[in-house]
Structure formats: C-alpha cells, structure tokens
Scaffold this motif. Sequence first.
Motif, PDB file in Angstrom:
ATOM      1  N   PRO A  51      14.745 -72.156  18.872  1.00 50.25           N
ATOM      2  CA  PRO A  51      14.104 -72.959  19.910  1.00 50.25           C
ATOM      3  C   PRO A  51      14.030 -74.200  18.483  1.00 50.25           C
ATOM      4  CG  PRO A  51      12.872 -71.312  19.658  1.00 50.25           C
ATOM      5  CD  PRO A  51      13.925 -70.728  19.321  1.00 50.25           C
ATOM      6  N   LYS A  52      13.576 -75.420  18.759  1.00 49.35           N
ATOM      7  CA  LYS A  52      13.505 -76.420  17.300  1.00 49.35           C
ATOM      8  C   LYS A  52      12.165 -76.332  17.167  1.00 49.35           C
ATOM      9  CE  LYS A  52      13.835 -81.160  16.496  1.00 49.35           C
ATOM     10  NZ  LYS A  52      14.918 -80.892  14.888  1.00 49.35           N
ATOM     11  N   THR A  53      11.370 -76.227  18.087  1.00 48.94           N
ATOM     12  CA  THR A  53       9.935 -76.028  17.948  1.00 48.94           C
ATOM     13  C   THR A  53       9.558 -74.400  18.387  1.00 48.94           C
ATOM     14  OG1 THR A  53       9.205 -78.101  17.800  1.00 48.94           O
ATOM     15  CG2 THR A  53       7.354 -76.474  18.410  1.00 48.94           C
ATOM     16  N   LEU A  54       8.662 -73.175  17.653  1.00 48.12           N
ATOM     17  CA  LEU A  54       7.989 -72.053  18.451  1.00 48.12           C
ATOM     18  C   LEU A  54       6.719 -71.781  17.924  1.00 48.12           C
ATOM     19  CD1 LEU A  54       9.450 -68.880  19.012  1.00 48.12           C
ATOM     20  CD2 LEU A  54       9.818 -68.970  16.470  1.00 48.12           C
ATOM     21  N   THR A  55       6.332 -71.374  18.724  1.00 46.78           N
ATOM     22  CA  THR A  55       5.000 -71.056  18.545  1.00 46.78           C
ATOM     23  C   THR A  55       4.206 -69.465  18.638  1.00 46.78           C
ATOM     24  OG1 THR A  55       4.154 -73.390  19.884  1.00 46.78           O
ATOM     25  CG2 THR A  55       2.407 -71.638  19.710  1.00 46.78           C
ATOM     26  N   VAL A  56       3.900 -68.950  17.146  1.00 48.18           N
ATOM     27  CA  VAL A  56       3.597 -67.795  17.135  1.00 48.18           C
ATOM     28  C   VAL A  56       2.055 -67.697  16.660  1.00 48.18           C
ATOM     29  CG1 VAL A  56       5.664 -67.455  16.438  1.00 48.18           C
ATOM     30  CG2 VAL A  56       4.038 -68.144  14.674  1.00 48.18           C
ATOM     31  N   LYS A  57       1.844 -66.704  16.899  1.00 49.14           N
ATOM     32  CA  LYS A  57       0.253 -66.099  16.422  1.00 49.14           C
ATOM     33  C   LYS A  57       0.472 -65.609  14.822  1.00 49.14           C
ATOM     34  CE  LYS A  57      -1.619 -65.815  20.808  1.00 49.14           C
ATOM     35  NZ  LYS A  57      -2.196 -66.336  21.334  1.00 49.14           N
ATOM     36  N   SER A  58      -0.385 -65.345  14.286  1.00 50.32           N
ATOM     37  CA  SER A  58      -1.010 -65.945  12.874  1.00 50.32           C
ATOM     38  C   SER A  58      -0.663 -64.386  12.936  1.00 50.32           C
ATOM     39  CB  SER A  58      -2.234 -66.243  12.219  1.00 50.32           C
ATOM     40  OG  SER A  58      -2.288 -65.728  10.852  1.00 50.32           O
ATOM     41  N   SER A  76      10.189 -74.690   3.997  1.00 49.64           N
ATOM     42  CA  SER A  76       8.827 -74.821   3.806  1.00 49.64           C
ATOM     43  C   SER A  76       9.220 -76.052   3.235  1.00 49.64           C
ATOM     44  CB  SER A  76       8.562 -74.278   4.047  1.00 49.64           C
ATOM     45  OG  SER A  76       6.461 -74.980   3.860  1.00 49.64           O
ATOM     46  N   VAL A  77       9.243 -77.753   4.328  1.00 47.16           N
ATOM     47  CA  VAL A  77       8.900 -78.946   3.554  1.00 47.16           C
ATOM     48  C   VAL A  77       6.917 -78.737   2.901  1.00 47.16           C
ATOM     49  CG1 VAL A  77       7.297 -81.596   4.300  1.00 47.16           C
ATOM     50  CG2 VAL A  77       9.735 -79.931   5.568  1.00 47.16           C
ATOM     51  N   GLU A  78       6.067 -78.216   3.147  1.00 49.75           N
ATOM     52  CA  GLU A  78       4.759 -78.088   1.793  1.00 49.75           C
ATOM     53  C   GLU A  78       5.070 -76.866   1.489  1.00 49.75           C
ATOM     54  OE1 GLU A  78       2.458 -80.918   2.264  1.00 49.75           O
ATOM     55  OE2 GLU A  78       4.236 -82.107   3.690  1.00 49.75           O
ATOM     56  N   TYR A 103       3.789 -75.749  10.521  1.00 51.24           N
ATOM     57  CA  TYR A 103       5.043 -75.445   9.344  1.00 51.24           C
ATOM     58  C   TYR A 103       6.055 -76.928   9.857  1.00 51.24           C
ATOM     59  CZ  TYR A 103       1.244 -71.586   8.616  1.00 51.24           C
ATOM     60  OH  TYR A 103       0.506 -70.850   8.111  1.00 51.24           O
ATOM     61  N   THR A 104       6.402 -77.612   9.415  1.00 49.63           N
ATOM     62  CA  THR A 104       7.690 -77.954   9.965  1.00 49.63           C
ATOM     63  C   THR A 104       8.560 -76.937   7.806  1.00 49.63           C
ATOM     64  OG1 THR A 104       6.884 -79.816   8.464  1.00 49.63           O
ATOM     65  CG2 THR A 104       7.024 -79.798   9.589  1.00 49.63           C
ATOM     66  N   TYR A 105      10.445 -77.318   9.057  1.00 49.69           N
ATOM     67  CA  TYR A 105      11.412 -76.629   7.901  1.00 49.69           C
ATOM     68  C   TYR A 105      12.358 -77.459   8.018  1.00 49.69           C
ATOM     69  CZ  TYR A 105      12.732 -74.117  11.403  1.00 49.69           C
ATOM     70  OH  TYR A 105      13.421 -73.247  12.813  1.00 49.69           O
ATOM     71  N   THR A 114      15.782 -79.725  11.310  1.00 46.13           N
ATOM     72  CA  THR A 114      15.115 -79.532  10.933  1.00 46.13           C
ATOM     73  C   THR A 114      13.871 -78.559  12.124  1.00 46.13           C
ATOM     74  OG1 THR A 114      14.521 -81.629  12.255  1.00 46.13           O
ATOM     75  CG2 THR A 114      14.549 -81.681   9.748  1.00 46.13           C
ATOM     76  N   GLY A 115      12.896 -78.087  12.319  1.00 44.19           N
ATOM     77  CA  GLY A 115      12.493 -77.282  12.932  1.00 44.19           C
ATOM     78  C   GLY A 115      11.084 -77.345  12.428  1.00 44.19           C
ATOM     79  N   THR A 116      10.662 -76.761  13.914  1.00 43.41           N
ATOM     80  CA  THR A 116       8.325 -76.574  12.958  1.00 43.41           C
ATOM     81  C   THR A 116       8.096 -75.511  14.077  1.00 43.41           C
ATOM     82  OG1 THR A 116       8.409 -79.070  13.734  1.00 43.41           O
ATOM     83  CG2 THR A 116       6.502 -77.746  14.530  1.00 43.41           C
ATOM     84  N   ILE A 117       7.323 -74.736  13.299  1.00 43.37           N
ATOM     85  CA  ILE A 117       6.928 -73.211  13.444  1.00 43.37           C
ATOM     86  C   ILE A 117       5.681 -73.489  13.591  1.00 43.37           C
ATOM     87  CG2 ILE A 117       5.877 -71.119  12.770  1.00 43.37           C
ATOM     88  CD1 ILE A 117       8.908 -70.637  13.559  1.00 43.37           C
ATOM     89  N   VAL A 118       4.537 -73.596  15.188  1.00 45.62           N
ATOM     90  CA  VAL A 118       3.462 -74.064  14.986  1.00 45.62           C
ATOM     91  C   VAL A 118       2.350 -72.543  15.209  1.00 45.62           C
ATOM     92  CG1 VAL A 118       1.211 -74.519  16.694  1.00 45.62           C
ATOM     93  CG2 VAL A 118       3.757 -76.318  16.281  1.00 45.62           C
ATOM     94  N   VAL A 119       1.582 -72.389  14.574  1.00 40.05           N
ATOM     95  CA  VAL A 119       0.735 -70.541  13.840  1.00 40.05           C
ATOM     96  C   VAL A 119      -0.387 -71.062  14.805  1.00 40.05           C
ATOM     97  CG1 VAL A 119       0.414 -69.282  12.118  1.00 40.05           C
ATOM     98  CG2 VAL A 119       2.246 -70.090  11.608  1.00 40.05           C
ATOM     99  N   GLU A 120      -1.247 -70.454  16.030  1.00 33.09           N
ATOM    100  CA  GLU A 120      -2.631 -69.471  15.871  1.00 33.09           C
ATOM    101  C   GLU A 120      -2.579 -68.595  15.422  1.00 33.09           C
ATOM    102  OE1 GLU A 120      -1.013 -70.095  20.070  1.00 33.09           O
ATOM    103  OE2 GLU A 120      -0.775 -71.881  20.063  1.00 33.09           O
TER     104      GLU A 120
END
Length: 121
Positions: A51-58, A76-78, A103-105, A114-120
């Motif tokens: 997926p373009k955006t993925l949400t995961v746990k720390s 990673s962009v940053e 986290y964008t990459y 491009t893609g995005t990781i959202v870390v919760e």
Amino acid sequence: MITPTSKDKMAALLCGIAFLNLSLFALGGEMKNADSSKQNRIEIKDFAFNPKTLTVKSGEKITWINHDDEPHTVVSVEKQFKKSTALDTDQEFTVTAGAPGTYTYFCSVHPKMTGTIVVEK
C-alpha cells in the motif's frame, strides 16, 4: 478377539477430541502470526509502493519486497530510517519502526515513486 467396551470407546472419543482441539489451537497461532507479518509488507510492483500508506506500531518490522523487473530503492525523505541498497526482483528490505510519527519515503532510482509509513505508539 478383543471387543471394546463403552468405556474404551468414550476414552478414544475424548482423546480424538483433545487431539483435534490441540491441532486447531496450534494452527490458529500460526495463522495469526502469518497475518500480522503480511500487514507490515509493502509490495513494489508496476513502479509503485502498495500500500501507498501503511500504519504500524512503534517497534514493529516493515518489509518491502520488489516484484518489478527493474531495481528499486527505499529512501526516507527525512533520513528517519536507513536506506536500502538497490533491490533486484524478489529481494526484500526490512526496517524496524521507530518513534511515533509520519515517515515519507521514495525510490531514488524512480523519484516519482513515493510512500508513507505512519508509526503509532
């Protein structure tokens, strides 16, 4: 010839039921583990991250796998995680999700990918 008594039949039936329950319990654990690792996988296919955006746990692992015939990278962009080497077909790259955040990459070979990781927490 030995004829089983009703007591023997009942014991055999209970053993069979216990065996089935243990088998289902073990299989259920394996299926749960397979599902959790699948949801943290990003497929690289047709010059896109899916997926373009993925949400995961720390602390969870994230794995990219290249299913294209062309090499791709994960950067990673940053600079929030280490960058991959060029991934050939069917090669994988894995990182561990860090602190909560977004986290964008991108692929340095094909920057429009491009893609995005959202870390919760």
